[in-house]
Design an enzyme around this catalytic site. Structure first.
Site, PDB file in Angstrom:
ATOM      1  CE  LYS A 123      34.306  11.194  78.479  1.00  0.00           C
ATOM      2  NZ  LYS A 123      34.934  12.563  78.849  1.00  0.00           N
ATOM      3  NE  ARG A 136      17.318  29.334  75.877  1.00  0.00           N
ATOM      4  CZ  ARG A 136      16.482  30.530  76.180  1.00  0.00           C
ATOM      5  NH1 ARG A 136      17.080  31.168  76.682  1.00  0.00           N
ATOM      6  NH2 ARG A 136      15.821  30.608  75.021  1.00  0.00           N
ATOM      7  CG  ASP A 192      38.329  18.047  83.913  1.00  0.00           C
ATOM      8  OD1 ASP A 192      36.968  17.109  83.801  1.00  0.00           O
ATOM      9  OD2 ASP A 192      37.955  18.158  82.149  1.00  0.00           O
TER      10      ASP A 192
HETATM   11  C1  LIG Z   1      35.018  13.691  78.068  1.00  0.00           C
HETATM   12  C2  LIG Z   1      36.125  14.585  78.950  1.00  0.00           C
HETATM   13  C3  LIG Z   1      35.788  16.422  78.229  1.00  0.00           C
HETATM   14  C4  LIG Z   1      33.981  16.515  77.897  1.00  0.00           C
HETATM   15  O1  LIG Z   1      32.962  15.981  77.651  1.00  0.00           O
HETATM   16  P1  LIG Z   1      32.428  16.025  77.269  1.00  0.00           P
HETATM   17  O2  LIG Z   1      31.428  15.414  77.490  1.00  0.00           O
HETATM   18  O3  LIG Z   1      32.558  14.884  75.727  1.00  0.00           O
HETATM   19  O4  LIG Z   1      31.912  17.170  75.997  1.00  0.00           O
HETATM   20  C5  LIG Z   1      36.609  16.888  79.349  1.00  0.00           C
HETATM   21  N1  LIG Z   1      36.981  17.023  80.207  1.00  0.00           N
HETATM   22  C6  LIG Z   1      37.243  15.311  80.573  1.00  0.00           C
HETATM   23  C7  LIG Z   1      38.952  14.544  82.045  1.00  0.00           C
HETATM   24  C8  LIG Z   1      36.996  14.314  79.857  1.00  0.00           C
HETATM   25  O5  LIG Z   1      37.402  13.502  80.038  1.00  0.00           O
END
Ligand SMILES: *Cc1c(COP(=O)(O)O)cnc(C)c1O
Length: 383
Positions: A197, A46, A172
């Site tokens: 992604k 962890r 983000d």
């Molecule tokens: C998918 C996504 C998230 C969340 O991420 P997870 O891996 O699904 O928990 C946050 N921000 C954006 C822009 C995303 O496309």
């Protein structure tokens, strides 16, 4: 190192025991000690695991940071950032966020006394007008999901830091990836990714990432990652590292195909509006050109026929584009934000920002463009 080298070599060393070029999947929870506290830098997975460390060093390198952190999902990475805040603190965020981010802010953290303001990030004044001595965090997503709005990271960061330099700016960067935009270089404090992604890139894992360049911030985030425990596992870390190594060539093709799809849709008689920052018709085209090196593979569009049935007909008839949640993989996906990714946003909020029934989001993959355009043509013909 240039970016296209960093994706492959950034933060990487050959494995010392055997010279293995890829780090082994250290599928272990714990590590032998010769005497209490005497170990080789790893005590418990962890806190740290060598496969995860290799990935985290690579994450830091590709965003021009000094530290990277890998989490069990994108949302757990966001959760880690928010846990730095205290009750009474305020967050200013964009009004067109990923649905799960919005849900976490309003349904999970609001009840612990955090206050969230959601504003249109198109105007810097919208943000600075809300800054008070309680403001601790600015949460930017650019391009936004699904409307592809662009926030000027540098202008917003400069304006906010001029008021109070301790306010943290988090970006983000899931949609753009560091191939297109590097927020830490533009003054942001923290970069966040859903590595599920583009960074992973193959729709085979769920993972989150944070990258920073400030030592103190890194310590704070590492403590929360360790104490909160939402870490990425060794197998997923291996897969994500393997994914990042081709990020630059995948992104190049995503951008080419994304641009071609956006241009095709813009000229289609059944399409009312196309949302792609690389189109000159995009309201934030100039900022996008300044801030991004290219425009990525995410394209949203609205049909002239505003009925849900029209959108569903399209969504049920694509063949190369798979109807599915998520984005950023090598394969093309299509999504209906209203009923899928953004269903957690209350309808009045959704309609206010323009997420209507006729809005469709494409994650344009790296297949042959001729097959992608042919698929869109036949599905639009049925609408
Ligand atoms: C998918 C996504 C998230 C969340 O991420 P997870 O891996 O699904 O928990 C946050 N921000 C954006 C822009 C995303 O496309």
């Amino acid at each position: 190192m240039k970016f296209n080298t960093k994706t492959i070599h950034g933060g990487q060393q050959h494995e010392p025991a055997t010279g293995a070029v890829m780090p082994p999947i250290y599928q272990t929870s714990t590590y032998a000690q010769s005497s209490p506290g005497q170990h080789k830098g790893y005590e418990y997975s962890r806190a740290a695991n060598p496969t995860r460390t290799a990935l985290e060093n690579n994450f830091a390198a590709i965003e021009n940071g000094t530290h990277g952190f890998a989490f069990s999902s994108g949302l757990s990475a966001i959760d880690c950032v928010l846990r730095m805040l205290n009750p009474g603190d305020e967050v200013i965020a964009g009004d067109d966020l990923y649905g799960g981010t919005y849900r976490m802010f309003t349904k999970m953290f609001q009840k612990y006394g955090l206050k969230f303001h959601f504003v249109d990030m198109n105007s810097v004044e919208n943000i600075t007008n809300l800054v008070s001595d309680k403001t601790k965090l600015i949460w930017l997503e650019t391009p936004t999901n699904p409307l592809m709005k662009i926030a000027d990271i540098e202008a917003i960061t400069n304006a906010v830091k001029a008021i109070n330099s301790t306010i943290l700016v988090t970006v983000d960067n899931t949609f753009a990836t560091p191939y297109l935009q590097r927020p830490l270089d533009l003054g942001a404090d923290i970069v966040m990714h859903s590595a599920t992604k583009y960074l992973g890139g193959h729709s085979d894992l769920v993972m989150g990432a944070l990258m920073v360049k400030d030592e103190k911030l890194a310590e704070e985030l590492h403590f929360i990652q360790f104490a909160g425990g939402a870490v990425a596992g060794p197998m997923d870390s291996f897969l994500a590292l393997r994914g990042v190594k081709t990020l630059h060539i995948r992104m190049q093709r995503h951008c080419e195909n994304g641009r071609a799809v956006a241009k095709y849709l813009e000229n289609h008689s059944k399409v009312k509006e196309v949302f792609y920052p690389g189109l000159e018709s995009h309201p934030n085209y100039e900022i996008a050109k300044k801030q991004m090196d290219d425009f990525g593979g995410m394209v949203s569009f609205r049909l002239h026929d505003e009925s849900q049935q029209a959108a569903f007909t399209f969504l049920e008839n694509t063949k190369v584009f798979t109807l599915a949640e998520s984005l950023g993989g090598v394969e093309s996906l299509v999504n209906h934000p209203t009923t899928m990714t953004h269903a957690s946003i209350p309808e009045p909020e959704r309609l206010k920002i323009g997420i209507t029934d006729s809005l469709i989001r494409l994650s344009v993959g790296i297949e042959d463009i001729d097959d992608l355009l042919k698929d869109l043509t036949q599905a639009l013909d049925r609408v």
